[in-house]
Design a protein around this motif. Structure first.
Motif, PDB file in Angstrom:
ATOM      1  N   MET A   1       0.853  -1.182   0.000  1.00 44.07           N
ATOM      2  CA  MET A   1       0.000   0.000   0.000  1.00 44.07           C
ATOM      3  C   MET A   1       0.897   1.244   0.000  1.00 44.07           C
ATOM      4  N   PRO A   2       0.574   2.238  -0.818  1.00 45.83           N
ATOM      5  CA  PRO A   2       1.406   3.445  -0.893  1.00 45.83           C
ATOM      6  C   PRO A   2       1.323   4.270   0.397  1.00 45.83           C
ATOM      7  N   VAL A   3       2.392   4.990   0.661  1.00 46.22           N
ATOM      8  CA  VAL A   3       2.432   5.902   1.808  1.00 46.22           C
ATOM      9  C   VAL A   3       1.546   7.100   1.475  1.00 46.22           C
ATOM     10  N   ARG A   4       0.760   7.527   2.469  1.00 44.55           N
ATOM     11  CA  ARG A   4      -0.160   8.648   2.269  1.00 44.55           C
ATOM     12  C   ARG A   4       0.196   9.813   3.174  1.00 44.55           C
ATOM     13  N   ALA A   5      -0.086  11.016   2.694  1.00 46.50           N
ATOM     14  CA  ALA A   5       0.085  12.211   3.518  1.00 46.50           C
ATOM     15  C   ALA A   5      -1.067  12.286   4.506  1.00 46.50           C
ATOM     16  N   THR A   6      -0.746  12.567   5.775  1.00 48.25           N
ATOM     17  CA  THR A   6      -1.784  12.719   6.792  1.00 48.25           C
ATOM     18  C   THR A   6      -2.144  14.181   6.999  1.00 48.25           C
ATOM     19  N   HIS A   7      -1.153  15.068   6.851  1.00 51.10           N
ATOM     20  CA  HIS A   7      -1.395  16.500   7.004  1.00 51.10           C
ATOM     21  C   HIS A   7      -0.162  17.259   6.518  1.00 51.10           C
ATOM     22  N   ALA A   8      -0.292  18.577   6.469  1.00 53.84           N
ATOM     23  CA  ALA A   8       0.821  19.446   6.095  1.00 53.84           C
ATOM     24  C   ALA A   8       0.927  20.562   7.118  1.00 53.84           C
ATOM     25  N   THR A   9       2.159  21.004   7.379  1.00 52.97           N
ATOM     26  CA  THR A   9       2.405  22.110   8.297  1.00 52.97           C
ATOM     27  C   THR A   9       3.305  23.128   7.611  1.00 52.97           C
ATOM     28  N   LEU A  10       3.326  24.334   8.152  1.00 48.69           N
ATOM     29  CA  LEU A  10       4.235  25.358   7.629  1.00 48.69           C
ATOM     30  C   LEU A  10       5.671  24.946   7.923  1.00 48.69           C
ATOM     31  N   SER A  11       6.557  25.194   6.982  1.00 45.30           N
ATOM     32  CA  SER A  11       7.969  24.880   7.186  1.00 45.30           C
ATOM     33  C   SER A  11       8.606  25.964   8.046  1.00 45.30           C
ATOM     34  N   ALA A  12       9.198  25.554   9.135  1.00 48.46           N
ATOM     35  CA  ALA A  12       9.833  26.499  10.062  1.00 48.46           C
ATOM     36  C   ALA A  12      11.054  27.146   9.417  1.00 48.46           C
ATOM     37  N   GLY A  13      11.194  28.432   9.640  1.00 50.97           N
ATOM     38  CA  GLY A  13      12.388  29.134   9.197  1.00 50.97           C
ATOM     39  C   GLY A  13      12.427  29.480   7.722  1.00 50.97           C
ATOM     40  N   ARG A  14      11.331  29.250   7.008  1.00 51.57           N
ATOM     41  CA  ARG A  14      11.294  29.590   5.584  1.00 51.57           C
ATOM     42  C   ARG A  14      10.139  30.551   5.343  1.00 51.57           C
ATOM     43  N   ASP A  15      10.404  31.600   4.607  1.00 51.17           N
ATOM     44  CA  ASP A  15       9.402  32.637   4.376  1.00 51.17           C
ATOM     45  C   ASP A  15       8.598  32.386   3.106  1.00 51.17           C
ATOM     46  N   ALA A  16       7.363  32.863   3.115  1.00 53.85           N
ATOM     47  CA  ALA A  16       6.540  32.870   1.913  1.00 53.85           C
ATOM     48  C   ALA A  16       7.125  33.890   0.933  1.00 53.85           C
ATOM     49  N   VAL A  17       6.902  33.649  -0.348  1.00 51.43           N
ATOM     50  CA  VAL A  17       7.440  34.516  -1.397  1.00 51.43           C
ATOM     51  C   VAL A  17       6.314  34.849  -2.366  1.00 51.43           C
ATOM     52  N   TYR A  18       6.274  36.113  -2.810  1.00 50.00           N
ATOM     53  CA  TYR A  18       5.305  36.504  -3.829  1.00 50.00           C
ATOM     54  C   TYR A  18       6.042  36.841  -5.110  1.00 50.00           C
ATOM     55  N   ASP A  19       5.639  36.250  -6.207  1.00 49.75           N
ATOM     56  CA  ASP A  19       6.214  36.504  -7.523  1.00 49.75           C
ATOM     57  C   ASP A  19       5.242  37.407  -8.280  1.00 49.75           C
ATOM     58  N   ALA A  20       5.560  38.696  -8.349  1.00 45.87           N
ATOM     59  CA  ALA A  20       4.662  39.665  -8.984  1.00 45.87           C
ATOM     60  C   ALA A  20       4.488  39.370 -10.469  1.00 45.87           C
ATOM     61  N   ARG A  21       5.518  38.908 -11.118  1.00 44.91           N
ATOM     62  CA  ARG A  21       5.435  38.600 -12.547  1.00 44.91           C
ATOM     63  C   ARG A  21       4.439  37.480 -12.809  1.00 44.91           C
ATOM     64  N   ALA A  22       4.510  36.422 -12.003  1.00 46.14           N
ATOM     65  CA  ALA A  22       3.598  35.285 -12.162  1.00 46.14           C
ATOM     66  C   ALA A  22       2.271  35.509 -11.445  1.00 46.14           C
ATOM     67  N   ARG A  23       2.224  36.541 -10.607  1.00 44.31           N
ATOM     68  CA  ARG A  23       1.039  36.820  -9.782  1.00 44.31           C
ATOM     69  C   ARG A  23       0.662  35.606  -8.941  1.00 44.31           C
ATOM     70  N   GLN A  24       1.698  35.043  -8.288  1.00 44.39           N
ATOM     71  CA  GLN A  24       1.516  33.869  -7.440  1.00 44.39           C
ATOM     72  C   GLN A  24       2.302  34.025  -6.153  1.00 44.39           C
ATOM     73  N   GLY A  25       1.757  33.442  -5.105  1.00 43.47           N
ATOM     74  CA  GLY A  25       2.480  33.340  -3.847  1.00 43.47           C
ATOM     75  C   GLY A  25       2.869  31.892  -3.624  1.00 43.47           C
ATOM     76  N   SER A  26       3.949  31.695  -2.905  1.00 43.88           N
ATOM     77  CA  SER A  26       4.416  30.351  -2.577  1.00 43.88           C
ATOM     78  C   SER A  26       4.695  30.293  -1.080  1.00 43.88           C
ATOM     79  N   VAL A  27       4.056  29.344  -0.411  1.00 45.85           N
ATOM     80  CA  VAL A  27       4.240  29.164   1.027  1.00 45.85           C
ATOM     81  C   VAL A  27       4.903  27.803   1.242  1.00 45.85           C
ATOM     82  N   PRO A  28       6.098  27.782   1.838  1.00 50.10           N
ATOM     83  CA  PRO A  28       6.765  26.497   2.064  1.00 50.10           C
ATOM     84  C   PRO A  28       6.028  25.671   3.120  1.00 50.10           C
TER      85      PRO A  28
END
Length: 72
Positions: A1-28
């Protein structure tokens, strides 16, 4: 049986980034798998989703403040 994700948490010590050109945000984030391992990932958000997430997290902050005895 494949391994499944149970949940996701924010990555400590890494900041979110906004790319104005792509008009997207990325949250680690870190995916937690049911076998106890983790995987690094990113939550990619459109501009509209960034605004929606801001509204939602603002509501959470307000609810947290009220739970701690702040103003209603």
């Amino acid at each position: 049986m494949p391994v499944r994700a149970t949940h996701a948490t924010l990555s400590a010590g890494r900041d979110a980034v906004y790319d104005a050109r792509a008009r997207q945000g990325s949250v680690p984030i870190e995916f937690h798998l049911d076998d106890g391992s983790t995987l690094d990932g990113a939550l990619i958000l459109t501009s509209a989703e960034v605004e929606w997430l801001h509204q939602q997290t603002s509501r959470l902050v307000d609810a947290h403040g009220r739970a701690l005895g702040g103003t209603p």
